[in-house]
Design a protein around this motif. Structure first.
Motif, PDB file in Angstrom:
ATOM      1  N   GLN A  74       0.854  -1.183   0.000  1.00 63.64           N
ATOM      2  CA  GLN A  74       0.000   0.000   0.000  1.00 63.64           C
ATOM      3  C   GLN A  74       0.896   1.240   0.000  1.00 63.64           C
ATOM      4  OE1 GLN A  74      -3.840  -0.593   2.303  1.00 63.64           O
ATOM      5  NE2 GLN A  74      -2.426  -1.850   3.506  1.00 63.64           N
ATOM      6  N   ASP A  75       0.297   2.409  -0.096  1.00 61.83           N
ATOM      7  CA  ASP A  75       1.069   3.655  -0.144  1.00 61.83           C
ATOM      8  C   ASP A  75       1.959   3.844   1.085  1.00 61.83           C
ATOM      9  OD1 ASP A  75      -0.016   4.248  -2.589  1.00 61.83           O
ATOM     10  OD2 ASP A  75      -1.579   5.569  -1.790  1.00 61.83           O
ATOM     11  N   ASN A  76       1.507   3.320   2.242  1.00 62.75           N
ATOM     12  CA  ASN A  76       2.285   3.482   3.474  1.00 62.75           C
ATOM     13  C   ASN A  76       3.321   2.356   3.655  1.00 62.75           C
ATOM     14  OD1 ASN A  76       0.689   1.322   4.155  1.00 62.75           O
ATOM     15  ND2 ASN A  76      -0.288   2.310   5.904  1.00 62.75           N
ATOM     16  N   LEU A  77       3.532   1.570   2.590  1.00 65.61           N
ATOM     17  CA  LEU A  77       4.519   0.483   2.532  1.00 65.61           C
ATOM     18  C   LEU A  77       4.159  -0.728   3.391  1.00 65.61           C
ATOM     19  CD1 LEU A  77       7.865   2.510   2.384  1.00 65.61           C
ATOM     20  CD2 LEU A  77       6.425   1.701   0.502  1.00 65.61           C
ATOM     21  N   THR A  78       2.903  -0.821   3.809  1.00 61.46           N
ATOM     22  CA  THR A  78       2.427  -2.024   4.491  1.00 61.46           C
ATOM     23  C   THR A  78       1.836  -2.961   3.442  1.00 61.46           C
ATOM     24  OG1 THR A  78       0.249  -1.078   4.937  1.00 61.46           O
ATOM     25  CG2 THR A  78       1.936  -0.821   6.663  1.00 61.46           C
ATOM     26  N   LEU A  79       1.721  -4.222   3.810  1.00 60.57           N
ATOM     27  CA  LEU A  79       1.197  -5.227   2.903  1.00 60.57           C
ATOM     28  C   LEU A  79      -0.275  -4.956   2.601  1.00 60.57           C
ATOM     29  CD1 LEU A  79       1.652  -7.965   1.439  1.00 60.57           C
ATOM     30  CD2 LEU A  79       0.913  -9.080   3.552  1.00 60.57           C
ATOM     31  N   ASP A  80      -0.635  -5.049   1.344  1.00 59.89           N
ATOM     32  CA  ASP A  80      -2.038  -4.952   0.940  1.00 59.89           C
ATOM     33  C   ASP A  80      -2.637  -6.354   1.102  1.00 59.89           C
ATOM     34  OD1 ASP A  80      -4.513  -4.786  -0.334  1.00 59.89           O
ATOM     35  OD2 ASP A  80      -3.784  -3.305  -1.776  1.00 59.89           O
ATOM     36  N   ARG A  81      -3.137  -6.625   2.301  1.00 63.08           N
ATOM     37  CA  ARG A  81      -3.596  -7.966   2.651  1.00 63.08           C
ATOM     38  C   ARG A  81      -4.787  -8.404   1.788  1.00 63.08           C
ATOM     39  NH1 ARG A  81      -1.713  -9.897   7.432  1.00 63.08           N
ATOM     40  NH2 ARG A  81      -3.669 -10.931   7.961  1.00 63.08           N
ATOM     41  N   ALA A  82      -5.672  -7.472   1.467  1.00 64.79           N
ATOM     42  CA  ALA A  82      -6.833  -7.821   0.637  1.00 64.79           C
ATOM     43  C   ALA A  82      -6.391  -8.261  -0.751  1.00 64.79           C
ATOM     44  CB  ALA A  82      -7.795  -6.641   0.552  1.00 64.79           C
ATOM     45  N   LYS A  83      -5.435  -7.532  -1.337  1.00 68.94           N
ATOM     46  CA  LYS A  83      -4.936  -7.877  -2.673  1.00 68.94           C
ATOM     47  C   LYS A  83      -4.231  -9.235  -2.636  1.00 68.94           C
ATOM     48  CE  LYS A  83      -3.413  -4.501  -5.209  1.00 68.94           C
ATOM     49  NZ  LYS A  83      -2.564  -3.399  -5.715  1.00 68.94           N
TER      50      LYS A  83
END
Length: 196
Positions: free
Chosen positions: A59-68
């Protein structure tokens, strides 16, 4: 120390049940929490996920996009297996350490995949939080931003309700109201204390 595994399908109410045990002073080791920690920014797991799937997983905040990531692995069994081989050993090691560090009279291991991943070997008893599939869909739809199709996919990737119930020691019927669920937790709490 007595170790109790709590499991159930998506939307069954595991968190409600473990919150009640926690309110009774029991340590909860939650594999969902550990799984999130395992892929936080700066972890080896997240770096390897990004190397494997690409930066689109961030994501933009560099955390994992868990939904994707969830959407991708549920449609590609080989990728799901790759991810499990990466994360499950990390999750298992942290889980064991936290179970062993617990200071309450007994400890709860909360895991949606307790039976699927062999984590039931880490506990002395298994509790299944049970509701109908219709209730799972209804509750998970209200809570998660996944949609009915996504929830059905998750249900199909979990052990069947019949299999889950066949492999349990104790059942909490969470189809009623919260008072009924709380009373069942309190009854089990007393039973577990008597086993110490």
């Amino acid at each position: 120390m007595l170790k109790i595994g709590v499991t159930g399908g998506i939307g069954s109410g595991k968190s409600t049940v473990t919150d009640y045990f926690s309110a009774l002073g029991i340590t909860i080791v939650d594999t969902d929490v550990i799984a999130r920690e395992a892929v936080e920014p700066g972890t080896d797991c997240l770096e390897k996920i990004v190397e494997h799937f690409g930066k689109m997983m961030l994501q933009d905040n560099l955390t994992l996009d868990r939904a994707k990531l969830r959407e991708l692995i549920f449609s590609r069994p080989a990728e799901k297996k790759w991810l499990e081989q990466l994360t499950h050993p990390v999750i298992r090691n942290v889980t064991i350490a936290r179970l062993n560090a617990a200071q309450s009279p007994y400890v709860i291991l909360s895991s949606p995949l307790l039976l699927e991943t062999g984590q039931n070997a880490l506990v002395d008893r298994v509790v299944v939080v049970d509701v109908s599939e219709e209730q799972q869909l209804e509750r998970a739809s209200l809570r998660d931003d996944v949609g009915a199709h996504g929830i059905k996919s998750i249900i199909q990737n979990q052990i069947s309700r019949q299999n889950r119930l066949a492999r349990t020691d104790d059942i909490i019927d969470n189809s009623g109201d919260l008072n009924s669920t709380r009373k069942q937790v309190e009854d089990l709490h007393q039973r577990y204390l008597s086993m110490l």
